[in-house]
Design a protein around this motif. Structure first.
Motif, PDB file in Angstrom:
ATOM      1  N   SER A   1      10.799  64.109  50.683  1.00  0.00           N
ATOM      2  CA  SER A   1      11.381  65.407  50.358  1.00  0.00           C
ATOM      3  C   SER A   1      11.438  65.596  48.846  1.00  0.00           C
ATOM      4  O   SER A   1      11.428  66.724  48.360  1.00  0.00           O
ATOM      5  N   TRP A   2      11.529  64.480  48.131  1.00  0.00           N
ATOM      6  CA  TRP A   2      11.447  64.565  46.675  1.00  0.00           C
ATOM      7  C   TRP A   2      10.916  63.242  46.154  1.00  0.00           C
ATOM      8  O   TRP A   2      11.086  62.197  46.769  1.00  0.00           O
ATOM      9  N   VAL A   3      10.245  63.318  45.026  1.00  0.00           N
ATOM     10  CA  VAL A   3       9.681  62.116  44.423  1.00  0.00           C
ATOM     11  C   VAL A   3       9.624  62.296  42.909  1.00  0.00           C
ATOM     12  O   VAL A   3       9.308  63.383  42.418  1.00  0.00           O
ATOM     13  N   ILE A   4       9.958  61.215  42.228  1.00  0.00           N
ATOM     14  CA  ILE A   4       9.849  61.167  40.771  1.00  0.00           C
ATOM     15  C   ILE A   4       8.854  60.065  40.426  1.00  0.00           C
ATOM     16  O   ILE A   4       8.945  58.958  40.967  1.00  0.00           O
ATOM     17  N   CYS A   5       7.913  60.371  39.581  1.00  0.00           N
ATOM     18  CA  CYS A   5       6.914  59.362  39.233  1.00  0.00           C
ATOM     19  C   CYS A   5       6.590  59.427  37.751  1.00  0.00           C
ATOM     20  O   CYS A   5       6.905  60.411  37.063  1.00  0.00           O
ATOM     21  N   LYS A   6       5.970  58.379  37.278  1.00  0.00           N
ATOM     22  CA  LYS A   6       5.551  58.330  35.876  1.00  0.00           C
ATOM     23  C   LYS A   6       4.211  59.030  35.711  1.00  0.00           C
ATOM     24  O   LYS A   6       3.382  59.066  36.636  1.00  0.00           O
ATOM     25  N   SER A   7       4.003  59.564  34.534  1.00  0.00           N
ATOM     26  CA  SER A   7       2.751  60.217  34.229  1.00  0.00           C
ATOM     27  C   SER A   7       1.585  59.241  34.400  1.00  0.00           C
ATOM     28  O   SER A   7       1.682  58.082  34.013  1.00  0.00           O
ATOM     29  N   GLY A   8       0.525  59.692  35.041  1.00  0.00           N
ATOM     30  CA  GLY A   8      -0.647  58.856  35.240  1.00  0.00           C
ATOM     31  C   GLY A   8      -0.726  58.206  36.606  1.00  0.00           C
ATOM     32  O   GLY A   8      -1.785  57.687  36.992  1.00  0.00           O
ATOM     33  N   THR A   9       0.368  58.220  37.334  1.00  0.00           N
ATOM     34  CA  THR A   9       0.348  57.632  38.674  1.00  0.00           C
ATOM     35  C   THR A   9      -0.067  58.681  39.701  1.00  0.00           C
ATOM     36  O   THR A   9      -0.118  59.869  39.410  1.00  0.00           O
ATOM     37  N   SER A  10      -0.352  58.205  40.905  1.00  0.00           N
ATOM     38  CA  SER A  10      -0.734  59.094  41.997  1.00  0.00           C
ATOM     39  C   SER A  10       0.387  59.169  43.025  1.00  0.00           C
ATOM     40  O   SER A  10       1.083  58.179  43.263  1.00  0.00           O
ATOM     41  N   VAL A  11       0.531  60.303  43.605  1.00  0.00           N
ATOM     42  CA  VAL A  11       1.604  60.533  44.576  1.00  0.00           C
ATOM     43  C   VAL A  11       1.003  61.140  45.840  1.00  0.00           C
ATOM     44  O   VAL A  11       0.216  62.083  45.768  1.00  0.00           O
ATOM     45  N   LYS A  12       1.401  60.601  46.977  1.00  0.00           N
ATOM     46  CA  LYS A  12       0.926  61.126  48.256  1.00  0.00           C
ATOM     47  C   LYS A  12       2.061  61.820  48.997  1.00  0.00           C
ATOM     48  O   LYS A  12       3.156  61.275  49.127  1.00  0.00           O
ATOM     49  N   ILE A  13       1.780  63.006  49.481  1.00  0.00           N
ATOM     50  CA  ILE A  13       2.756  63.775  50.263  1.00  0.00           C
ATOM     51  C   ILE A  13       2.185  63.983  51.658  1.00  0.00           C
ATOM     52  O   ILE A  13       1.026  64.369  51.814  1.00  0.00           O
ATOM     53  N   GLU A  14       3.007  63.713  52.659  1.00  0.00           N
ATOM     54  CA  GLU A  14       2.565  63.863  54.040  1.00  0.00           C
ATOM     55  C   GLU A  14       3.140  65.121  54.673  1.00  0.00           C
ATOM     56  O   GLU A  14       4.287  65.491  54.425  1.00  0.00           O
ATOM     57  N   CYS A  15       2.346  65.739  55.507  1.00  0.00           N
ATOM     58  CA  CYS A  15       2.762  66.919  56.266  1.00  0.00           C
ATOM     59  C   CYS A  15       2.425  66.683  57.729  1.00  0.00           C
ATOM     60  O   CYS A  15       1.273  66.393  58.057  1.00  0.00           O
ATOM     61  N   ARG A  16       3.433  66.768  58.568  1.00  0.00           N
ATOM     62  CA  ARG A  16       3.214  66.507  59.999  1.00  0.00           C
ATOM     63  C   ARG A  16       3.699  67.658  60.866  1.00  0.00           C
ATOM     64  O   ARG A  16       4.783  68.215  60.616  1.00  0.00           O
TER      65      ARG A  16
END
Lengths: 114, 112
Positions: A9-24
């Motif tokens: 529902s929320w995510v914080i990440c560092k610049s340069g990383t990859s983030v995956k979001i799922e939708c079901r």
């Protein structure tokens, strides 16, 4: 109505990383899934449309190599933000629909890139 | 290309008032029109879906009307409550029912 979930529902990440979001889609088979992005105080903008088993169709101005979309099954689509930067911080919402049916929207994922 | 506009952009009313939100669209060849509310930082909650063959839909204190020929829809909220405070979005499918175009939104504040 049908239920669409998103994770996380929320995510914080560092610049340069990859983030995956799922939708079901939880109780129906979604032949088509859509990904939207919403910047603060702006309306939702369609990023891409994905049909199960085929490549996503991206809207003009959306980088397909940066926003990877996979719609591997009739109930799951994923959006991967690759090499995220602060300007990618936004609210990402997916929606899903059956053939000829209405769209049902997920609750959204807030991404903050530091 | 479908364009959806909402007026006003923001609205502040005292509790108990009846109010009308407006939505206009440029391409009248629509399948349906949907109204949503969005609370700050949250996703969308579907309020009403009007099919192109319908003139209006009602749910509780909400009534939505659709006039395809003039490219307009209105959302009427009766006896407004502070809990109605949110941003209201209208949306219409386009591109062969594949895409949904959202309006610019109306931010509603109901003052107790």
């Amino acid at each position: 109505g049908a239920v669409v979930s998103q994770h996380p529902s929320w995510v914080i990440c560092k610049s340069g990383t990859s983030v995956k979001i799922e939708c079901r889609s939880l109780d129906f088979q979604a032949t088509t899934m859509f990904w939207y992005r919403q910047f603060p105080k702006q309306s939702l903008m369609l990023m891409a449309t994905s049909n199960e088993g085929s490549k996503a169709t991206y809207e003009q101005g959306v980088e397909k190599d940066k926003f990877l979309i996979n719609h591997a099954s009739l109930t799951l689509s994923t959006l991967t933000v690759t090499s995220a930067h602060p300007e990618d911080s936004s609210f990402y919402i997916c929606s899903a629909r059956e053939i000829g049916g209405e769209q049902f929207f997920g609750p959204g994922t807030r991404l903050t890139v530091l | 290309k479908q364009e959806v506009t909402q007026i006003p952009a923001a609205l502040s009313v005292p509790e108990g008032e009846n109010l009308v939100l407006n939505c206009s669209f440029t391409d009248s060849a629509i399948y349906n029109l949907q109204w949503f509310r969005q609370d700050p930082g949250k996703g969308l909650t579907s309020l009403l879906l009007i099919q192109s063959s319908q003139r209006e839909q009602t749910s509780g204190r909400l009534n939505a009307s659709l006039d395809k020929s003039s490219g307009r829809s209105t959302l009427y909220i009766a006896a407004s409550q502070p809990g109605d405070s949110a941003t209201y979005l209208c949306a219409v499918p386009s591109g062969g029912y594949q895409k949904v175009t959202f309006g610019t939104g109306t931010k509603l504040q109901v003052i107790p």
